[in-house]
Design a protein around this motif. Structure first.
Motif, short mmCIF file in Angstrom:
data_model
loop_
_atom_site.label_atom_id
_atom_site.label_comp_id
_atom_site.label_asym_id
_atom_site.label_seq_id
_atom_site.Cartn_x
_atom_site.Cartn_y
_atom_site.Cartn_z
N MET A 1 37.50 32.48 43.08
CA MET A 1 37.92 32.22 41.68
C MET A 1 37.09 33.25 40.55
N ILE A 2 36.06 33.64 40.95
CA ILE A 2 35.25 34.64 40.08
C ILE A 2 35.96 35.78 40.21
N ILE A 3 36.47 36.26 41.49
CA ILE A 3 37.18 37.44 41.72
C ILE A 3 38.20 37.70 40.87
N GLU A 4 39.27 36.57 40.67
CA GLU A 4 40.18 36.68 40.04
C GLU A 4 39.93 36.70 38.24
N VAL A 5 38.76 36.08 38.02
CA VAL A 5 38.36 36.34 36.50
C VAL A 5 37.93 37.79 36.26
N LEU A 6 37.17 38.34 37.02
CA LEU A 6 37.12 39.73 36.99
C LEU A 6 38.21 40.64 36.99
N ALA A 7 39.21 40.20 37.60
CA ALA A 7 40.43 41.04 38.00
C ALA A 7 41.11 40.98 36.40
N VAL A 8 41.28 39.68 35.89
CA VAL A 8 41.84 39.58 34.41
C VAL A 8 41.00 40.13 33.49
N LEU A 9 39.69 40.21 33.36
CA LEU A 9 38.76 41.14 32.55
C LEU A 9 39.40 42.48 32.72
N ALA A 10 39.47 43.18 33.90
CA ALA A 10 39.81 44.46 34.05
C ALA A 10 41.10 44.74 33.61
N LEU A 88 49.30 40.46 30.34
CA LEU A 88 48.55 41.13 31.67
C LEU A 88 47.69 40.27 32.30
N ALA A 89 47.07 39.46 31.49
CA ALA A 89 45.99 38.24 32.12
C ALA A 89 46.95 37.02 32.79
N VAL A 90 47.97 36.85 32.26
CA VAL A 90 48.80 36.03 32.83
C VAL A 90 49.52 36.50 33.94
N THR A 91 49.71 37.58 34.12
CA THR A 91 50.28 38.30 35.51
C THR A 91 49.23 38.10 36.68
N VAL A 92 47.99 38.57 36.43
CA VAL A 92 47.13 38.70 37.20
C VAL A 92 46.70 37.20 37.50
N ALA A 153 40.10 46.49 43.69
CA ALA A 153 38.49 46.28 43.70
C ALA A 153 38.23 45.54 42.47
N PRO A 154 38.35 44.28 42.37
CA PRO A 154 38.25 43.42 41.08
C PRO A 154 37.00 43.29 40.76
N GLU A 155 35.76 43.39 41.61
CA GLU A 155 34.57 43.25 41.18
C GLU A 155 33.89 44.49 40.37
N GLN A 156 34.57 45.70 40.95
CA GLN A 156 34.15 47.07 40.23
C GLN A 156 34.92 47.09 38.77
#
Length: 188
Positions: A1-10, A88-92, A153-156
């Motif tokens: 779940m955290i990784i997806e949130v980081l991808a949304v932020l990116a 873009l956030a909804v897409t991720v 690399a969603p964390e980065q």
């Protein structure tokens, strides 16, 4: 779940810098199903979306290097960055299989994040009386990299997005000090 949130932020940070370029990158990342996971764009023929996004991306890439182009882009991007951030956030979120309620929450927060970053850009544009071309090139590159990082690399990518948010907060405090100092100079 955290990784997806980081991808949304990116991807939201990418939408806060450019609008068409991240959407174009999403289409290339989903190479088989061009924009089928992007709301609103999935209802338009892919060739039409491709033509619009390529032409707008070219304007973003070329117009952001000149003062008049920056002024036009600032107005349009300020109005459309929340929508691009939401899309873009909804897409991720769709790639992460979020529920509808979660997609709404992710979409709204992504749109707000993109809007905040765009507001910071507008503030720097007016304070500096134009964005230097090397900064605009950096924004172009960073926008593309953030979309790539969101999927690979969603964390980065999330870390870069959080650093951009930190810079936005620091910028607002610097503007406050600058504004107060300019008021005291004007009064004297």
């Amino acid at each position: 779940m955290i990784i997806e949130v980081l991808a949304v932020l990116a991807v939201s940070a990418a939408a806060g810098m450019r609008i068409a370029l991240p959407l174009l990158m999403i289409g290339f990342i989903e190479s088989r199903e061009f924009w089928s996971n992007v709301p609103l764009l999935d209802r338009i023929h892919p060739q039409v979306v491709l033509a619009i996004l390529i032409s707008w991306s070219l304007f973003e890439l070329l117009g952001s290097k000149q003062l008049l182009g920056q002024r036009v882009l600032q107005l349009i991007q300020l109005a459309l960055s929340p929508l691009a951030g939401l899309l873009l956030a909804v897409t991720v979120g769709r790639f992460a299989d979020y529920s509808t309620a979660q997609l709404w929450l992710i979409g709204i927060s992504g749109g707000l994040f993109a809007f905040v970053l765009q507001l910071v850009q507008v503030g720097w544009f007016f304070r500096l009386r134009g964005i230097p071309p090397w900064v605009a090139v950096g924004e172009d590159i960073l926008s593309v990299l953030l979309v790539i990082y969101a999927f690979n690399a969603p964390e980065q990518g999330g870390l870069i997005a959080m650093m951009l948010l930190w810079l936005a907060i620091r910028s607002s405090s610097a503007w406050k000090k600058w504004h107060h100092s300019s008021k005291t100079v004007t009064k004297n």
